[in-house]
Design an enzyme around this catalytic site. Structure first.
Site, PDB file in Angstrom:
ATOM      1  N   SER A  37       0.271  -2.570  35.470  1.00  0.00           N
ATOM      2  CA  SER A  37       1.584  -2.855  35.197  1.00  0.00           C
ATOM      3  C   SER A  37       2.465  -2.531  36.688  1.00  0.00           C
ATOM      4  O   SER A  37       2.115  -2.267  37.572  1.00  0.00           O
ATOM      5  CB  SER A  37       2.064  -1.750  34.497  1.00  0.00           C
ATOM      6  OG  SER A  37       1.257  -1.327  33.351  1.00  0.00           O
TER       7      SER A  37
HETATM    8  N1  SAH Z   1      -1.980   1.311  32.574  1.00  0.00           N
HETATM    9  C1  SAH Z   1      -2.619   0.097  33.195  1.00  0.00           C
HETATM   10  C2  SAH Z   1      -2.278  -0.934  32.369  1.00  0.00           C
HETATM   11  C3  SAH Z   1      -3.349  -1.747  31.989  1.00  0.00           C
HETATM   12  S1  SAH Z   1      -3.044  -3.231  30.885  1.00  0.00           S
HETATM   13  C4  SAH Z   1      -2.459   0.197  34.666  1.00  0.00           C
HETATM   14  O1  SAH Z   1      -1.683   0.726  35.251  1.00  0.00           O
HETATM   15  O2  SAH Z   1      -3.427  -0.603  35.121  1.00  0.00           O
HETATM   16  C5  SAH Z   1      -3.660  -2.481  29.315  1.00  0.00           C
HETATM   17  C6  SAH Z   1      -4.815  -2.069  29.212  1.00  0.00           C
HETATM   18  O3  SAH Z   1      -5.043  -1.742  27.804  1.00  0.00           O
HETATM   19  C7  SAH Z   1      -6.255  -3.084  29.508  1.00  0.00           C
HETATM   20  O4  SAH Z   1      -7.019  -2.367  30.422  1.00  0.00           O
HETATM   21  C8  SAH Z   1      -6.632  -3.225  28.218  1.00  0.00           C
HETATM   22  O5  SAH Z   1      -8.178  -3.282  28.201  1.00  0.00           O
HETATM   23  C9  SAH Z   1      -6.210  -1.835  27.447  1.00  0.00           C
HETATM   24  N2  SAH Z   1      -6.463  -1.674  26.063  1.00  0.00           N
HETATM   25  C10 SAH Z   1      -6.163  -2.916  25.188  1.00  0.00           C
HETATM   26  N3  SAH Z   1      -6.215  -2.549  23.742  1.00  0.00           N
HETATM   27  C11 SAH Z   1      -6.851  -1.435  23.740  1.00  0.00           C
HETATM   28  C12 SAH Z   1      -7.195  -0.575  22.748  1.00  0.00           C
HETATM   29  N4  SAH Z   1      -7.272  -0.715  21.527  1.00  0.00           N
HETATM   30  N5  SAH Z   1      -7.667   0.650  23.130  1.00  0.00           N
HETATM   31  C13 SAH Z   1      -7.820   1.000  24.329  1.00  0.00           C
HETATM   32  N6  SAH Z   1      -7.451   0.309  25.622  1.00  0.00           N
HETATM   33  C14 SAH Z   1      -6.965  -0.848  25.141  1.00  0.00           C
END
Ligand code: SAH
Length: 213
Positions: A62
């Site tokens: 993010s």
């Molecule tokens: N906070 C993270 C943002 C990652 S993007 C950072 O700073 O890097 C969002 C993440 O949510 C992805 O890695 C994706 O695989 C995960 N995600 C999506 N759907 C999900 C679910 N149902 N359960 C757990 N993780 C999920």
């Protein structure tokens, strides 16, 4: 190398301040957390830009500004102790939370991302994080209730199971929507749950169902 990074981190802090982030603890932690650790080598030069970047598997780390704002919203609500993060991804947001709250629980559906994130957190000596490979829509029932919940992927509808795992007095910050997403804040009180719309945002989707090995 290191001095280049720290200069850029100072510029990032200034950018966050200019965009309304005022909590000194959030600003300090973002300034001193090495975001380049969470980014692939070829993109490291962009680590201190205020931008989301690809982390593989179609996912993104993010934007620092949204990480700062979401973290600040939890602190503003008086959360200090137990936080659940849904969507570990690179582990960057997790590392910020780990420095500001007593205990962090983080769920990720893609195993390879979860492993990488775990390694990075240990590299930074952050050990107050418990991780789970699973479906964030289900939350983490055995560890509930949580004082704060932060969802870092967009839910197409209100994740009721997560609301159920919020402690009374707790707050959940979650983007809701598909192509159009709104950052929402839910408060759980003895009278029930209140919901507020905060801003228009853009996240990868919170995928329903299957986990990925
Ligand atoms: N906070 C993270 C943002 C990652 S993007 C950072 O700073 O890097 C969002 C993440 O949510 C992805 O890695 C994706 O695989 C995960 N995600 C999506 N759907 C999900 C679910 N149902 N359960 C757990 N993780 C999920």
């Amino acid at each position: 190398m290191i001095s280049n990074y720290s200069r850029s981190a100072g510029a990032l802090r200034a950018l966050l301040e200019n965009n309304g982030v005022s909590n000194p603890n959030v600003l300090r932690v973002i300034e001193y957390t090495p975001r380049h650790v969470f980014i692939d080598d070829v993109l490291k030069h962009k680590a201190y830009e205020n931008t989301a970047l690809p982390i593989g598997q179609g996912q993104t780390i993010s934007q620092p500004l949204i990480v700062a704002k979401m973290t600040e919203l939890l602190l503003q609500a008086g959360v200090t102790d137990k936080v659940l993060e849904v969507g570990t991804g690179s582990g960057y947001q997790t590392s910020i939370l780990a420095q500001l709250f007593n205990k962090v629980y983080s769920i990720e559906r893609i195993k390879s991302l979860q492993w990488q994130a775990k390694r990075r957190l240990h590299q930074l000596d952050l050990y107050n994080v418990a991780m789970k490979h699973g479906d964030g829509w289900q939350g983490w029932l055995s560890k509930a209730p949580f004082d704060g919940i932060i969802v870092t992927a967009a839910a197409k509808s209100v994740p009721e199971e997560l609301l159920a795992q919020l402690a009374e007095g707790g707050v959940m910050i979650v983007p809701i929507g598909e192509s159009e997403q709104t950052l929402m804040r839910f408060h759980k009180t003895s009278q029930g749950i209140t919901a507020e719309k905060l801003a228009t945002v853009r996240f990868v989707p919170l995928v329903a169902g299957e986990i990925v090995l």
